[in-house]
Write a protein that holds these residues in place. Sequence first.
Motif, mmCIF file in Angstrom:
data_model
loop_
_atom_site.group_PDB
_atom_site.id
_atom_site.type_symbol
_atom_site.label_atom_id
_atom_site.label_comp_id
_atom_site.label_asym_id
_atom_site.label_seq_id
_atom_site.Cartn_x
_atom_site.Cartn_y
_atom_site.Cartn_z
ATOM 1 N N PRO A 268 0.824 -1.211 0.000
ATOM 2 C CA PRO A 268 0.000 0.000 0.000
ATOM 3 C C PRO A 268 0.861 1.266 0.000
ATOM 4 O O PRO A 268 1.939 1.297 0.605
ATOM 5 N N LYS A 269 0.407 2.293 -0.680
ATOM 6 C CA LYS A 269 1.174 3.538 -0.757
ATOM 7 C C LYS A 269 1.375 4.174 0.602
ATOM 8 O O LYS A 269 2.286 4.984 0.796
ATOM 9 N N SER A 270 0.510 3.828 1.555
ATOM 10 C CA SER A 270 0.656 4.352 2.909
ATOM 11 C C SER A 270 1.849 3.744 3.638
ATOM 12 O O SER A 270 2.245 4.221 4.702
ATOM 13 N N GLY A 271 2.426 2.682 3.064
ATOM 14 C CA GLY A 271 3.606 2.067 3.641
ATOM 15 C C GLY A 271 3.316 0.764 4.354
ATOM 16 O O GLY A 271 2.174 0.363 4.549
ATOM 17 N N SER A 273 4.791 -1.406 7.769
ATOM 18 C CA SER A 273 5.603 -1.142 8.954
ATOM 19 C C SER A 273 6.179 -2.371 9.636
ATOM 20 O O SER A 273 6.986 -2.241 10.556
ATOM 21 N N LEU A 299 8.832 1.985 0.466
ATOM 22 C CA LEU A 299 7.540 1.865 1.138
ATOM 23 C C LEU A 299 7.623 1.113 2.457
ATOM 24 O O LEU A 299 6.622 1.003 3.174
ATOM 25 N N THR A 301 8.296 1.155 5.993
ATOM 26 C CA THR A 301 8.374 2.254 6.963
ATOM 27 C C THR A 301 8.810 1.806 8.350
ATOM 28 O O THR A 301 9.029 2.640 9.243
#
Length: 385
Positions: A268-271, A273, A299, A301
């Motif tokens: 996802p572009k949000s990363g 984790s 990506l 994070t």
Amino acid sequence: MRQILAVAAGLVVLAASACSAPAPPRAAAGPSATPTGPAVLPAPTGDHPVGTTILHLTDKSRPDPWNLDVGTRQLKVTLWYPTEQKEGERAPYMTPKESEFFLRGSEIAGVPYDTLRKTRTNAIEDAEPAGEKLPLVVLSPGFTKPVSSLTSLAEDLASRGYVVAGIDHTYESHATTLSDGRVVDCIACDSDTDPGFGERVVRGRAADVSFVLDQLPVTWDGSGLIDRSRIAMVGQSMGGAGVMAAMVKDSRVRAGIDMDGSTYARIPKSGFSRPFMFIGSERQVPGGGDASWDRDWKLLTGWKRWIAVTDADHQAFTDIPLLGPSLGIEPVHGVLPAERGAKIARTYVAAFLDQHLKARRQPILDKPSTQYPEVKLCPEHCGQS
């Protein structure tokens, strides 16, 4: 997508694997030297004796993605785990039929087809599991390879206090034994140049992993050993690509390692984790190797590492180089010796898992080590950025 390993006098398709490189023409060749006798896997380095057993699981919720005549997905899962049992029958590396199918599929001639059956392992077959609440590591092999190609790594992890579940992704290997004893070959190999093939494979592997995680607690008598809050996954080549796909799909997989595999599942572009480590050959360096790793690195994070190993080839972190002498295959000049590749894989994979599943900090992951000068931590020590 197949990679052909050049050895001595000719080409041998033993290293055939899904990867990002274009596939050269298929070629067959016999061994280039006299076989040395059965291969012997290096001894595990942990404190525990190792047991192993096999499960056959059937997912009735979905058809097989490769064999259109089969309405359910059958999987062979090999488990390695700590045991207190020190004596007993060593588990076979492959059955005679698996060895035959694998060598035929890899187009290896000039040696008896049961050669890999004689490979000496360290795990005791069907030994009683021992321990309590141990982390679980899922293993996924490269395309065309059975999970037995990761036996050395699996045995070592089990000796260090992990339960290891290796998945044979049916019809993606030259040799998979089903519950009825039949050995089936690689139907997916007929499609490996199709557009979107990699995405299709890793989507299926992610489903395989989730199904195995669902089933282990109810199908394995030793499942009480497993701490289901501490699960990681490690894969090589297409298996490494499958790690990323499985982690994106299933939050139970807390940490992952991709050993020299191009990735296909999109983050996802949000990363993303959760802890992740890339470890690969020299071609796998930022800006100079695999574009999918460059894409995904940005990506990631959370905790992350990118490791490149000097003189390593695509199969360096598997058993394949260790098997070469038993097949009469001479080592390639300038390529990392088989035993050294196995030691590096064992050391860095275990360090990652110890840090993220056992909360034991591992300085070897933070800076270059004089013990392993071949290992470069990227991007700082790779010479590229």
